[in-house]
Motif scaffolding. Structure first.
Motif, PDB file in Angstrom:
ATOM      1  N   ASN A  18       0.823  -1.209   0.000  1.00 54.61           N
ATOM      2  CA  ASN A  18       0.000   0.000   0.000  1.00 54.61           C
ATOM      3  C   ASN A  18       0.856   1.258   0.000  1.00 54.61           C
ATOM      4  O   ASN A  18       0.546   2.250  -0.673  1.00 54.61           O
ATOM      5  N   PHE A  19       1.930   1.226   0.776  1.00 57.01           N
ATOM      6  CA  PHE A  19       2.840   2.373   0.828  1.00 57.01           C
ATOM      7  C   PHE A  19       3.483   2.621  -0.539  1.00 57.01           C
ATOM      8  O   PHE A  19       3.619   3.766  -0.980  1.00 57.01           O
ATOM      9  N   ARG A  20       3.864   1.548  -1.215  1.00 57.49           N
ATOM     10  CA  ARG A  20       4.450   1.702  -2.551  1.00 57.49           C
ATOM     11  C   ARG A  20       3.448   2.319  -3.521  1.00 57.49           C
ATOM     12  O   ARG A  20       3.810   3.165  -4.353  1.00 57.49           O
ATOM     13  N   THR A  21       2.186   1.894  -3.409  1.00 56.21           N
ATOM     14  CA  THR A  21       1.152   2.480  -4.269  1.00 56.21           C
ATOM     15  C   THR A  21       0.980   3.959  -3.968  1.00 56.21           C
ATOM     16  O   THR A  21       0.839   4.786  -4.886  1.00 56.21           O
ATOM     17  N   TYR A  22       0.992   4.308  -2.701  1.00 56.24           N
ATOM     18  CA  TYR A  22       0.906   5.723  -2.304  1.00 56.24           C
ATOM     19  C   TYR A  22       2.054   6.530  -2.908  1.00 56.24           C
ATOM     20  O   TYR A  22       1.849   7.655  -3.402  1.00 56.24           O
ATOM     21  N   LEU A  23       3.258   5.975  -2.895  1.00 58.03           N
ATOM     22  CA  LEU A  23       4.416   6.704  -3.418  1.00 58.03           C
ATOM     23  C   LEU A  23       4.290   6.963  -4.919  1.00 58.03           C
ATOM     24  O   LEU A  23       4.764   7.994  -5.412  1.00 58.03           O
ATOM     25  N   THR A  24       3.648   6.041  -5.650  1.00 58.86           N
ATOM     26  CA  THR A  24       3.465   6.288  -7.086  1.00 58.86           C
ATOM     27  C   THR A  24       2.544   7.485  -7.306  1.00 58.86           C
ATOM     28  O   THR A  24       2.668   8.196  -8.311  1.00 58.86           O
ATOM     29  N   LYS A  25       1.635   7.710  -6.373  1.00 62.72           N
ATOM     30  CA  LYS A  25       0.738   8.871  -6.480  1.00 62.72           C
ATOM     31  C   LYS A  25       1.493  10.177  -6.214  1.00 62.72           C
ATOM     32  O   LYS A  25       1.032  11.254  -6.578  1.00 62.72           O
ATOM     33  N   LEU A  26       2.651  10.049  -5.553  1.00 60.14           N
ATOM     34  CA  LEU A  26       3.499  11.221  -5.326  1.00 60.14           C
ATOM     35  C   LEU A  26       4.472  11.438  -6.480  1.00 60.14           C
ATOM     36  O   LEU A  26       5.279  12.366  -6.445  1.00 60.14           O
TER      37      LEU A  26
END
Length: 359
Positions: A172-180
């Protein structure tokens, strides 16, 4: 369920209802992270004091450290175990812990929450999306980048191990980082890691050698677990009697819980300690750990001891041990004769460890 248990269950339900929409896309504006080096202070929120739950966040701590190598991490937890578990994590700056009984330590409880709102964090991360306290801590922080633990949408590809409680926070954290604006990452999620020192491992071997015959390989049992996860004395005594016959050329020892009880009536040589790191150092030197889902099972995983986890009520996919040649088995579907095939396979494959066995 006891009256107190029902009250706590009701309280959690109310808090989740009140906090479930905190951090949803409509309430947080999108921000692009241009330069990773600007992330210097990170708050990771897991307000839980259980040994297993704290060990299960070590893969996320490693992920954050690798992603932001110039950062320092503060951990928002509960109780006093976190400083012990993360003792050798140089990236961890400090632990901020809520008291175990907030109503008996109300002033301290309030001070902890104030400290979170006053620190200038660059990023705040909630580990468990179902944690009301974790979501609130991220919300109240002054961090520019806030991740509440939710997966906004589906993963772009199927992850067979996504349900695991140590892994989905990383995904989930990796997915969040792609949004950044950061690139997608597909690296295998790290193992649980207590980060024992060479000296600790050597000390663990010295302790173990006083209990067993050092010329033989060692199987370690942990016969205790909390609540319904604990197998009966009859179950363990039946299994232990067969284990002694099948592995007569092995040392078989029992590591005891803090309650100092044994489901096999102390028939095997025992090891007892209240020192978590010492317990880990001993487990790092065994050839196989067998036990039900528990904090000690996760401790064995965190020192990369091969683990055979016994599951009867816990969700196997969520809590099973992984890496180091480990396996979780559903005891309702797998009969005892099959256990020995699994044990043989683990022992034949040897120790695939981050920690070499002390010599």
């Amino acid at each position: 369920m006891s009256v107190l248990g029902k009250i706590n269950q009701f309280r959690r339900g109310v808090m989740r209802g009140l906090t479930k929409n905190i951090g949803k896309p409509k309430t947080e504006r999108d921000i692009i992270l241009v330069d990773k080096t600007e992330i210097k202070r990170v708050l990771i929120c897991r307000p839980n004091g259980r040994l297993g739950n704290l060990l299960l966040i070590t893969p996320l701590v490693q992920e954050v450290e690798e992603t932001f190598p110039n950062c320092k991490i503060d951990l928002f937890v509960k109780g006093g175990l976190a400083p012990i578990i993360f003792e050798n994590y140089e990236v961890v700056n400090k632990t901020i812990h809520l008291p175990k009984k907030p109503f008996k330590s109300l002033i301290e409880y309030i001070k902890v929450w104030i400290s979170i709102t006053s620190e200038p964090y660059d990023m705040a991360i909630n580990v468990d999306q179902n944690s009301s306290s974790g979501r609130l801590a991220v919300k109240f922080s002054r961090a520019k980048y806030k991740f509440y633990g939710d997966l906004d949408g589906e993963l772009t590809e199927s992850k067979s191990d996504y349900d695991h409680i140590a892994k989905y926070p990383v995904y989930n954290f990796r997915t969040y980082l792609t949004k950044l604006g950061l690139p997608k990452k597909n690296k295998i999620v790290e193992s649980l890691d207590l980060k024992l020192s060479i000296e600790e491992i050597a000390n663990g071997k010295r302790i173990l050698d006083h209990i067993i015959d050092p010329s033989k390989r060692t199987i370690c049992l942990f016969t205790y677990a909390t609540g319904e996860k604990c197998f009966s004395e009859e179950w363990w005594e039946s299994f232990y009697s067969k284990l002694k016959v099948e592995y007569r050329n092995y040392n078989i020892i029992e590591i005891l819980p803090i309650e100092n009880v044994s489901q096999i009536g102390f028939q095997a040589p025992t090891y007892y300690s209240k020192d978590i790191r010492e317990m880990g150092s001993v487990l790092a030197n065994v050839d196989l750990f067998i036990g039900a889902d528990s904090g000690i099972m996760h401790l064995a995983s965190s020192v990369q001891a091969p683990v055979m986890g016994l599951f009867s009520v816990s969700e196997l996919k969520k809590y099973e041990p992984y890496d180091g040649g480990s396996v979780g088995i559903d005891t309702k579907k797998c009969l005892q004769p099959e256990y020995f095939k699994i044990i043989n396979s683990i022992l034949e494959n040897g120790k695939l460890k981050l920690y070499p066995k002390a010599v």
